[in-house]
Scaffold this active site. Sequence first.
Site, PDB file in Angstrom:
ATOM      1  N   PRO A  25      -7.325   3.032  -0.930  1.00  0.00           N
ATOM      2  CA  PRO A  25      -6.015   3.543  -0.500  1.00  0.00           C
ATOM      3  C   PRO A  25      -4.978   3.330  -1.601  1.00  0.00           C
ATOM      4  O   PRO A  25      -4.834   2.223  -2.114  1.00  0.00           O
ATOM      5  CB  PRO A  25      -5.696   2.714   0.744  1.00  0.00           C
ATOM      6  CG  PRO A  25      -6.560   1.499   0.640  1.00  0.00           C
ATOM      7  CD  PRO A  25      -7.766   1.884  -0.141  1.00  0.00           C
ATOM      8  N   ALA A  58      -1.683   4.400   2.225  1.00  0.00           N
ATOM      9  CA  ALA A  58      -1.135   3.715   3.399  1.00  0.00           C
ATOM     10  C   ALA A  58      -0.224   4.663   4.182  1.00  0.00           C
ATOM     11  O   ALA A  58       0.645   5.316   3.618  1.00  0.00           O
ATOM     12  CB  ALA A  58      -0.359   2.479   2.956  1.00  0.00           C
ATOM     13  N   HIS A 176      -4.501  -1.725   7.937  1.00  0.00           N
ATOM     14  CA  HIS A 176      -4.017  -2.366   6.707  1.00  0.00           C
ATOM     15  C   HIS A 176      -3.544  -3.777   7.031  1.00  0.00           C
ATOM     16  O   HIS A 176      -2.407  -3.994   7.452  1.00  0.00           O
ATOM     17  CB  HIS A 176      -2.883  -1.531   6.114  1.00  0.00           C
ATOM     18  CG  HIS A 176      -2.532  -1.891   4.701  1.00  0.00           C
ATOM     19  ND1 HIS A 176      -2.989  -3.025   4.063  1.00  0.00           N
ATOM     20  CD2 HIS A 176      -1.756  -1.241   3.771  1.00  0.00           C
ATOM     21  CE1 HIS A 176      -2.515  -3.067   2.830  1.00  0.00           C
ATOM     22  NE2 HIS A 176      -1.766  -1.991   2.631  1.00  0.00           N
ATOM     23  N   ALA A 178      -3.516  -6.262   4.712  1.00  0.00           N
ATOM     24  CA  ALA A 178      -3.485  -6.888   3.387  1.00  0.00           C
ATOM     25  C   ALA A 178      -2.112  -6.734   2.738  1.00  0.00           C
ATOM     26  O   ALA A 178      -1.175  -6.196   3.326  1.00  0.00           O
ATOM     27  CB  ALA A 178      -4.556  -6.242   2.493  1.00  0.00           C
ATOM     28  N   TYR A 181       1.999  -7.160   4.038  1.00  0.00           N
ATOM     29  CA  TYR A 181       2.700  -6.353   5.043  1.00  0.00           C
ATOM     30  C   TYR A 181       2.624  -7.043   6.412  1.00  0.00           C
ATOM     31  O   TYR A 181       2.238  -8.196   6.514  1.00  0.00           O
ATOM     32  CB  TYR A 181       2.164  -4.926   5.026  1.00  0.00           C
ATOM     33  CG  TYR A 181       2.405  -4.269   3.676  1.00  0.00           C
ATOM     34  CD1 TYR A 181       3.700  -4.127   3.190  1.00  0.00           C
ATOM     35  CD2 TYR A 181       1.345  -3.854   2.871  1.00  0.00           C
ATOM     36  CE1 TYR A 181       3.943  -3.568   1.942  1.00  0.00           C
ATOM     37  CE2 TYR A 181       1.579  -3.291   1.619  1.00  0.00           C
ATOM     38  CZ  TYR A 181       2.881  -3.155   1.150  1.00  0.00           C
ATOM     39  OH  TYR A 181       3.117  -2.621  -0.092  1.00  0.00           O
ATOM     40  N   ARG A 228      -8.753  -3.758   6.231  1.00  0.00           N
ATOM     41  CA  ARG A 228      -8.573  -4.258   4.865  1.00  0.00           C
ATOM     42  C   ARG A 228      -7.835  -5.586   4.906  1.00  0.00           C
ATOM     43  O   ARG A 228      -6.826  -5.733   5.591  1.00  0.00           O
ATOM     44  CB  ARG A 228      -7.790  -3.253   4.014  1.00  0.00           C
ATOM     45  CG  ARG A 228      -7.870  -3.582   2.514  1.00  0.00           C
ATOM     46  CD  ARG A 228      -7.141  -2.572   1.649  1.00  0.00           C
ATOM     47  NE  ARG A 228      -7.828  -2.423   0.368  1.00  0.00           N
ATOM     48  CZ  ARG A 228      -7.206  -2.208  -0.797  1.00  0.00           C
ATOM     49  NH1 ARG A 228      -5.890  -2.118  -0.844  1.00  0.00           N
ATOM     50  NH2 ARG A 228      -7.897  -2.077  -1.906  1.00  0.00           N
ATOM     51  N   GLY A 319      -9.504   2.085  -7.316  1.00  0.00           N
ATOM     52  CA  GLY A 319      -8.165   2.622  -7.180  1.00  0.00           C
ATOM     53  C   GLY A 319      -7.719   3.386  -8.401  1.00  0.00           C
ATOM     54  O   GLY A 319      -7.858   4.601  -8.499  1.00  0.00           O
TER      55      GLY A 319
END
Length: 365
Positions: A25, A58, A176, A178, A181, A228, A319
């Site tokens: 992502p 994201a 998400h 990780a 956040y 993740r 990535g």
Amino acid sequence: MAAIPLLTPHKMGKFDLSHRIVLAPLTRTRSYGNVPQPHAILYYSQRTTKGGLLITEATGVSDTAQGYPATPGIWTKEQVEAWKPIVDAVHAKGGLFFCQLWHVGRVSNYGFQPNGQAPVSSTNKGIAPITHHDGSVEEYSPPRRLRIDEIPHIINDFRLAARNAIEAGFDGVEIHGANGYIIEQFMKDSVNDRIDEYGGSLENRCRFALEIVEAIVNEIGADKVGMRLSPFADYMECWDSNPEALGLYMMEALNKYGILYCHVIEPRMSIVDGRRQIPHRLLPMRKAFKKTFIAAGGYDREEGNKVVTEGYTDLVAYGRLFLANPDLPKRFELNTSVNKYDRSTFYTPDPVVGYTDYPFLGSTA
């Protein structure tokens, strides 16, 4: 000729992957007004191979989830409809597409929030301003600690976003959890200073994350859910005093829900004698987790092949390399040169430059 480990097939639940190279992502800030744009059709389809797994950038679960300009969402009908042709383009080339569901929590400011309100988080502790490489300064507004009675509303936003992702045609979702956040703001003890059932012990700090998992599993099925995590990271002043214990606790808990995969970020790389060194500290988590395991964090072709061969991971997420090389699996197959990425265009709004103009093998930009 011996098979290239990264290019061997893998069975992930009901999905048959033709290779083990995953598009990680990557936020690209080209979804104007939080709506995915037609130029994303080309971007994602360029990076699609038959039987390959792609994870979206994201994608916000609500209007309170925002913290960056021009990032996509999936909480409105308009957003769902805008995702459909992008998903269709990936499926037309035989790819597998998961939508990463995101809420930034305190990594935001009043300007991104509805009615200019305070960002929400596990805490009311703010983040210090960040000075970027170009000298610009990013400031974050003081967050507001969520009341216990408000937490189910955030969980429900994730659930509805997962439902919307399936309506848009995605094969599944990645939660998400990780990079500092909102989920990590609950999980990690450097941020979470609560004294209720969502703070204190490891079990309490992970409660919010696992209630999101449970809600999404109940909504769309465990066979369509990944997560993740980055237990070793310290992004956005978010770290944990015992990342190994946090990672293992989450693996065991996620096993109970039977989710499809877990996607974990390595600790930061170090440079030793001029060479990049990946810490390789995910093995206990990999051993604990019962389904497909994805490792991410600075891998190249050689290192990716090595960790697949050793059984350290099932899949490897790429990535920046994949961003700059839309035909990365082919380049790995031929063991050829790779394009260098241009960091200055990672987050610019241009729908072509630094986005869909990286050359394929045998072509020019």
